[in-house]
Design an enzyme around this catalytic site. Structure first.
Site, PDB file in Angstrom:
ATOM      1  N   GLY A 649      11.673  -1.048  -7.974  1.00  0.00           N
ATOM      2  CA  GLY A 649      10.845   0.082  -8.681  1.00  0.00           C
ATOM      3  C   GLY A 649      10.532   0.388  -8.148  1.00  0.00           C
ATOM      4  N   GLU A 652       5.440   2.798  -9.082  1.00  0.00           N
ATOM      5  CA  GLU A 652       4.116   3.354  -8.425  1.00  0.00           C
ATOM      6  C   GLU A 652       3.868   3.385  -6.882  1.00  0.00           C
ATOM      7  OE1 GLU A 652       2.585   2.708 -11.684  1.00  0.00           O
ATOM      8  OE2 GLU A 652       4.223   2.002 -12.973  1.00  0.00           O
TER       9      GLU A 652
END
Length: 688
Positions: A649, A652
């Site tokens: 991912g 973040e």
């Protein structure tokens, strides 16, 4: 997987629709004869409603009904206190929904809400932490609240060099461009919600039992969402109020957006934190002790235990390590996910402390981090699937020109400006969520790929289609993607940097099953739905993204004005699906980090029990003039242990650690160490 589409950089396929204003956000879905709602909120912190007088509001032209705890539909379950609204007269925090006006126009609804008169029996309230803290069994993410290896106190007592400081971070709010908004429509015992959410299936799973409905009786639609940053990852009370209001309106749909001000009490936020960091080291920089103890408030209504100290469990080697979390339950609004929850404030404190240790040792801060690089996960003992931190640090140092840096604070000056540079590391878990399914259907020489994934502005419409194209071995132009609807096969939340890895795994599984069953030349109408399997062997690895930030800061010696003209950030985030979209996300996340470091703070007035700068006039976020050059890049990484795409991912990791790099650069520029964010010019005035 073949990778003719993955790794290419097409522009957003939904871009033209957004540019023309025809991509519908929650409030823009056309409805027949809609009504408009406005939430009424409590004006005391804690107590009971003695009387609520709706008579004036109900007599106003255009008002259809006024919803209160007296006439609200009864909810079927009470297992979530945040959502169990309008069921009694109790007040648990200032700003709690106590009713809603439904009218023929939003203006009338707003004006009528102001005419509702409420009298209360107030009770004593606690809105600031005292001495009463508790220790939860777990913190958010399912992590244990406390961990301990070795004996930190004994190691600190004999360590030649030690650091022991407390760092604080401010209360901050998400503030997506599209405020939370819902359109609710009841028809034949079913409920349709057009919602601004990060997870239609998540909303459906929460709302259906509240109203005593089966999941298939609730449909949640959200093809486009204007940002969420975690605040739309779980449903909040505004959705329940909207559904209640619509239920009283004889089948007419009700549109209810929250105002910017209402977001500050109804849409979650990040609590302030206080973190004590203790580090012990030998003179050569070898860490012998690490302790990270975090304290934060939470709400009496619903616990959100932010996992602030978890980052310290994965970053650096040390024979002695302890982490802990303590919380104070207060009469305040419910906090929730926000931009790299836990890791963002935790890495600010941990990486500032590492910089302080480097100064105390007289050691280069990059060399200190590299020296303490662990061979395996320091707590679990599992090998890392991939860990690119050292490469990120070295690549970033070269791009930034770190070798030319004089390590002495206040060593560089241009006119009235002191110039410094700082570095900080970053990490965020690389996860996939279970329960994702995807459907592939061949029709008219095109492949319809359907999953309840979400595009919250990150480019899912494009990048998930790239994954589907490669999985099916076709050109992306032949993919017809369908997302953002709970009637589609289940997709998990767009959050925690897990969305694309989770949805992509399901799409790949469905595509492979489709080819296995129907071959390269399927018949028109061929269709299959498949749930993503567990990725084999993943549980044997510690899986994280890593990164490194390098910041140049300038501080004016007369005014203490702080400028950040240059940032270099390098990430090890697995295989990048779409470089164009990835760069956009990284730049946005770094910008949020600069905002955390220098601007964002919710000013909470304990007398009122409320945030007083509750709009974008008082709550500062950076504008273009505040942001200089942000150079983001990534190392060549393909993680074979996480998912079939080899990706991690990226939502973040860009914000984690960036605030610490800013603070470290300010210290290098000025010689003044500030141990809180945001850093204000008055922290530096008088010390320059």
């Amino acid at each position: 997987m073949n990778s003719s589409a993955i790794g290419s950089a097409p522009t957003r396929i939904e871009g033209p629709a957004k540019l023309r204003g025809v991509a519908p956000y929650a409030m823009e879905h056309p409805q027949p004869d809609p009504l408009y709602g406005f939430v009424i909120q409590s004006t005391i912190i804690r107590g009971r409603i003695r009387e609520i007088d709706t008579s004036v509001a109900e007599r106003m032209d255009g008002v259809i009904t006024v919803l209160t705890h007296h006439n609200a539909p009864r909810l079927a379950v009470d297992d979530d206190n945040e959502l169990f609204v309008l069921q009694n007269a109790e007040i648990a925090f200032r700003g709690q929904p106590i009713g809603a006006v439904v009218a023929t126009s939003p203006e009338v609804a707003c004006e009528a809400a102001a005419q509702v008169r409420v009298t209360y029996d107030e009770q004593p309230a606690e809105v600031t932490p005292g001495a009463d803290f508790y220790n939860p069994e777990q913190v958010s993410g399912g992590f244990p609240a406390d961990t301990a290896i070795g004996d930190v106190d004994a190691a600190m007592a004999i360590a030649p060099v030690t650091i022991d400081h407390t760092y604080t971070t401010a209360m901050v709010h998400n503030n997506p461009m599209e405020p939370h908004a819902t359109v609710a429509h009841w028809s034949d015992g079913t409920l349709t919600l057009f919602d601004s959410t990060q997870g239609p299936h998540v909303v459906r799973a929460a709302i259906a039992p509240l109203f005593g409905l089966a999941p298939e009786q609730v449909r949640v639609i959200a093809p486009f969402v204007g940002g969420g940053f975690g605040s739309k990852g779980e449903p909040h009370a505004n959705i329940v109020v909207t559904a209640m209001a619509a239920k009283l309106c004889d089948g007419r749909p009700v549109k209810l957006p929250l105002t910017r001000q209402q977001l500050f009490s109804l849409a979650g936020y990040r609590t302030p934190t206080s973190q004590r960091i203790r580090l012990g080291a030998h003179h050569d920089g070898t860490l012998t002790a690490i302790a990270h103890d975090a304290v934060a408030p939470t709400s009496t209504v619903k616990e959100f235990a932010e996992q602030t100290a978890v980052v310290t469990r994965v970053m650096y080697s040390s024979a002695n390590r302890s982490t802990s979390h303590r919380f104070a339950a207060l009469d305040v609004p419910v906090s929730s996910w926000m931009r790299a929850p836990g890791h963002c404030p935790g890495m600010y404190a941990a990486e500032t402390a590492m910089d302080e240790l480097a100064v105390a040792l007289g050691m280069d801060p990059i060399a200190l981090r590299v020296h303490n690089e662990p061979e395996v996960d320091p707590e679990s003992g599992r090998p890392f699937s991939t860990r690119g931190l050292v490469e990120c640090l070295r690549t970033g140092a070269e791009r930034f020109g770190w070798a030319e840096r004089d390590p002495a604070p206040r060593s560089r000056r241009e006119g009235r400006w002191l110039i410094g540079s700082g570095v900080a590391a970053a990490t965020y878990p690389a996860d996939t969520s279970g329960g994702n399914s995807a459907r592939v259907r061949y029709t008219g020489d095109r492949y319809e790929v359907a999953i309840d994934a979400m595009d919250i502005g990150t480019g899912t419409w494009t990048s998930l289609g790239q994954i589907a194209a490669d999985a099916l071995g076709v050109d992306p132009d032949r993919i017809e993607l369908r997302i953002g609807d709970s009637d589609l096969p289940e997709g998990t939340v767009a959050g925690g940097s897990s969305g694309m890895a989770s949805w992509g795994s399901a799409v790949v599984a469905a595509a492979r099953a489709f080819r296995d069953r129907f071959g390269p030349e399927p018949a028109d109408g061929a269709e299959i739905t498949v749930e993503a399997p567990e990725y084999p062997g993943r549980e044997n690895f510690s899986t994280h993204a890593f990164g490194a930030h390098f910041v140049e800061a300038r501080v004016n010696v007369d005014t203490a004005e702080i400028r950040v003209p240059r940032v270099v950030s390098v990430f090890g985030a697995g295989r990048i699906i779409n470089p164009r979209l990835a760069r956009s996300q990284f730049v946005g996340a770094v910008t949020m980090g600069l905002s955390m470091a220098l601007l964002e703070q919710s000013e909470f007035d304990p007398r009122l029990g409320a945030v007083v700068n509750h709009d974008l006039a008082g709550y500062h976020i950076p504008v273009n003039a505040d942001i200089g050059d942000i150079d983001v890049s990534w190392i060549d990484e393909n993680d074979p242990h996480l998912n079939p795409m080899g990706s991690k991912g990226i939502g973040e990791i860009g914000i984690v650690g960036s605030a610490a790099a800013v603070g470290n650069a300010i210290y290098h520029a000025t010689g003044v160490r500030v141990r809180h964010v945001p850093v204000r010019l008055d922290d530096l005035l008088g010390a320059l």
